[in-house]
Write an enzyme that holds these catalytic residues in place. Structure first.
Site, PDB file in Angstrom:
ATOM      1  N   THR A 100       0.828  -1.193   0.000  1.00  0.00           N
ATOM      2  CA  THR A 100       0.000   0.000   0.000  1.00  0.00           C
ATOM      3  C   THR A 100       0.875   1.262   0.000  1.00  0.00           C
ATOM      4  O   THR A 100       1.984   1.235   0.517  1.00  0.00           O
ATOM      5  CB  THR A 100      -0.844  -0.074   1.278  1.00  0.00           C
ATOM      6  OG1 THR A 100      -1.751  -1.142   1.119  1.00  0.00           O
ATOM      7  CG2 THR A 100      -1.580   1.192   1.577  1.00  0.00           C
ATOM      8  N   ARG A 150     -13.659  -8.148  -0.339  1.00  0.00           N
ATOM      9  CA  ARG A 150     -12.857  -7.815   0.846  1.00  0.00           C
ATOM     10  C   ARG A 150     -12.345  -6.366   0.780  1.00  0.00           C
ATOM     11  O   ARG A 150     -11.813  -5.910  -0.228  1.00  0.00           O
ATOM     12  CB  ARG A 150     -11.668  -8.780   0.933  1.00  0.00           C
ATOM     13  CG  ARG A 150     -10.770  -8.569   2.160  1.00  0.00           C
ATOM     14  CD  ARG A 150      -9.586  -7.687   1.866  1.00  0.00           C
ATOM     15  NE  ARG A 150      -8.736  -7.503   3.048  1.00  0.00           N
ATOM     16  CZ  ARG A 150      -7.711  -6.646   3.102  1.00  0.00           C
ATOM     17  NH1 ARG A 150      -7.421  -5.910   2.059  1.00  0.00           N
ATOM     18  NH2 ARG A 150      -7.004  -6.527   4.193  1.00  0.00           N
ATOM     19  N   VAL A 151     -12.513  -5.649   1.855  1.00  0.00           N
ATOM     20  CA  VAL A 151     -12.002  -4.282   1.951  1.00  0.00           C
ATOM     21  C   VAL A 151     -11.099  -4.195   3.175  1.00  0.00           C
ATOM     22  O   VAL A 151     -11.444  -4.696   4.247  1.00  0.00           O
ATOM     23  CB  VAL A 151     -13.162  -3.257   2.082  1.00  0.00           C
ATOM     24  CG1 VAL A 151     -12.613  -1.848   2.221  1.00  0.00           C
ATOM     25  CG2 VAL A 151     -14.088  -3.338   0.882  1.00  0.00           C
ATOM     26  N   ASP A 169      -8.140  -1.728   5.541  1.00  0.00           N
ATOM     27  CA  ASP A 169      -8.188  -0.503   6.352  1.00  0.00           C
ATOM     28  C   ASP A 169      -7.951   0.771   5.538  1.00  0.00           C
ATOM     29  O   ASP A 169      -8.370   1.865   5.942  1.00  0.00           O
ATOM     30  CB  ASP A 169      -7.126  -0.568   7.454  1.00  0.00           C
ATOM     31  CG  ASP A 169      -5.720  -0.720   6.866  1.00  0.00           C
ATOM     32  OD1 ASP A 169      -5.541  -1.554   5.946  1.00  0.00           O
ATOM     33  OD2 ASP A 169      -4.811   0.002   7.306  1.00  0.00           O
ATOM     34  N   GLY A 219      -0.259  -2.396   6.413  1.00  0.00           N
ATOM     35  CA  GLY A 219      -0.087  -3.626   7.191  1.00  0.00           C
ATOM     36  C   GLY A 219      -1.290  -4.525   7.045  1.00  0.00           C
ATOM     37  O   GLY A 219      -2.087  -4.369   6.110  1.00  0.00           O
TER      38      GLY A 219
HETATM   39  N1  ASP Z   1      -3.416  -2.406   4.657  1.00  0.00           N
HETATM   40  C1  ASP Z   1      -3.630  -2.916   3.329  1.00  0.00           C
HETATM   41  C2  ASP Z   1      -4.864  -3.793   3.312  1.00  0.00           C
HETATM   42  O1  ASP Z   1      -5.055  -4.546   4.249  1.00  0.00           O
HETATM   43  C3  ASP Z   1      -2.493  -3.719   2.812  1.00  0.00           C
HETATM   44  C4  ASP Z   1      -1.156  -3.040   2.803  1.00  0.00           C
HETATM   45  O2  ASP Z   1      -0.826  -2.262   3.686  1.00  0.00           O
HETATM   46  O3  ASP Z   1      -0.394  -3.308   1.864  1.00  0.00           O
HETATM   47  O4  ASP Z   1      -5.592  -3.750   2.349  1.00  0.00           O
END
Ligand code: ASP
Length: 311
Positions: free
Chosen positions: A176, A204-205, A207, A228
């Site tokens: 992300t 799925r979503v 944070d 994360g």
């Molecule tokens: N936090 C993001 C998610 O769970 C993934 C990421 O940080 O790469 O969609």
């Protein structure tokens, strides 16, 4: 004099140092530097924190190295479903989109939700309808095709597993993207954008598009962008939790950010990191993984572009 600052991230993760070639490391660092400087130039010329975080995130979305925009991971159906959010700490206005496809810069669509509608969060087909009304033409899926991401998906396709782009698998890295900034007026803003998790299904979503979980900004406290294991960041309401510790416990930005990442998220079982800034131009970039693609630049002249914990 009011200090200004920008911090960005390209995902937290367990980065296997041995697998990182110096060429790859340079490519990541130069992509981070480019995004950082684009945002910093806006701040330097007196522009808003909101414009700075948007331009920095757009630059990271355009780079296939990161799991957002062009580099978004594959879903279980072999598509790309992207999520993004943006928040203005000056007035607590926010915009977010989720489960969108074919949009080059999801962060800008999130900003359009904030500025052009009375809503905060648009998802799926409705968000795509809004995008079309705003003049967006969805791009062909080939724009989002990346061989490495495709291989990541092939390894778990057809299974019930889904995988964080930066989980501890051998090739794992990227993730992300996000930016936080404080401008010359002491206004702060945060933006976050992601492709989510490889092989994700059922809509799925994570944070990243959720205000308070993966993204938050309030001039009185801080602006935060997280990366994360999203499920834990949602349950911990992580970005808002940092703000709450500052507001209700009078903690410093750095103490609040560290407590949330190194104690609260860890005790839930989550891994990841965040970037944060306050209206005095202080920054914090804690993570509880082995590394996090990150960079920051302060008006005091301090600038760093980092991947691992200790370099
Ligand atoms: N936090 C993001 C998610 O769970 C993934 C990421 O940080 O790469 O969609």
């Amino acid at each position: 004099m009011q200090k200004y600052a920008i911090a960005i991230h390209g995902g937290a993760g367990t980065l296997v140092k041995g697998l990182m070639t110096s060429e790859k490391e340079m490519a990541y660092k130069s992509a981070l530097t480019e995004a950082l400087n684009l945002g910093y130039e806006i701040l330097k010329s007196g522009g808003s924190a909101l414009d700075a975080v948007e331009i920095a995130v757009k630059s990271l979305e355009d780079c296939p190295l990161f799991n957002a925009g062009r580099g978004a991971v594959f879903t279980a159906e072999g598509t790309h479903e992207m999520d993004a959010s943006i928040m203005d700490g000056q007035n607590l206005k926010a915009g977010a989109v989720s489960l969108i496809t074919g949009i080059k810069n999801p962060v800008s669509l999130a900003r359009a939700v904030m500025e052009q509608t009375e809503h905060v969060f648009l998802a799926g087909e409705g968000a795509m309808q809004f995008a079309k009304e705003q003049g967006y033409t969805p791009l062909d899926p080939t724009y989002f095709h990346d061989d490495f991401r495709y291989q990541q998906w092939q390894e778990i396709k057809g299974s019930d597993h889904f995988q964080l782009d930066h989980s501890d698998k051998k090739d794992s890295k990227f993730g992300t993207v996000g930016a936080v900034a404080c401008d010359q007026n002491g206004n702060i803003a945060a933006a976050t954008s992601t492709g989510g998790m490889t092989n994700k299904k059922w809509g799925r979503v994570g944070d990243s598009p959720m205000i308070g979980a993966g993204n938050y900004a309030n001039n009185k406290t801080c602006a935060v962008s997280c990366t994360g294991s999203g499920e834990y960041f949602i349950r911990g309401v992580v970005a808002y939790d940092v703000s709450c510790l500052i507001e209700h416990k009078a903690m410093s930005l750095s103490d609040a950010a560290n407590e949330v990442i190194h104690q609260r998220v860890l005790s839930l079982g989550g891994d990841g990191g965040l970037i944060a800034v306050d209206s005095e131009g202080n920054v914090a970039l804690p993570f509880n993984t082995e590394g996090m693609y990150r960079a920051y630049k302060l008006s005091t002249g301090v600038e760093e572009v980092l991947i691992y914990g200790k370099e």
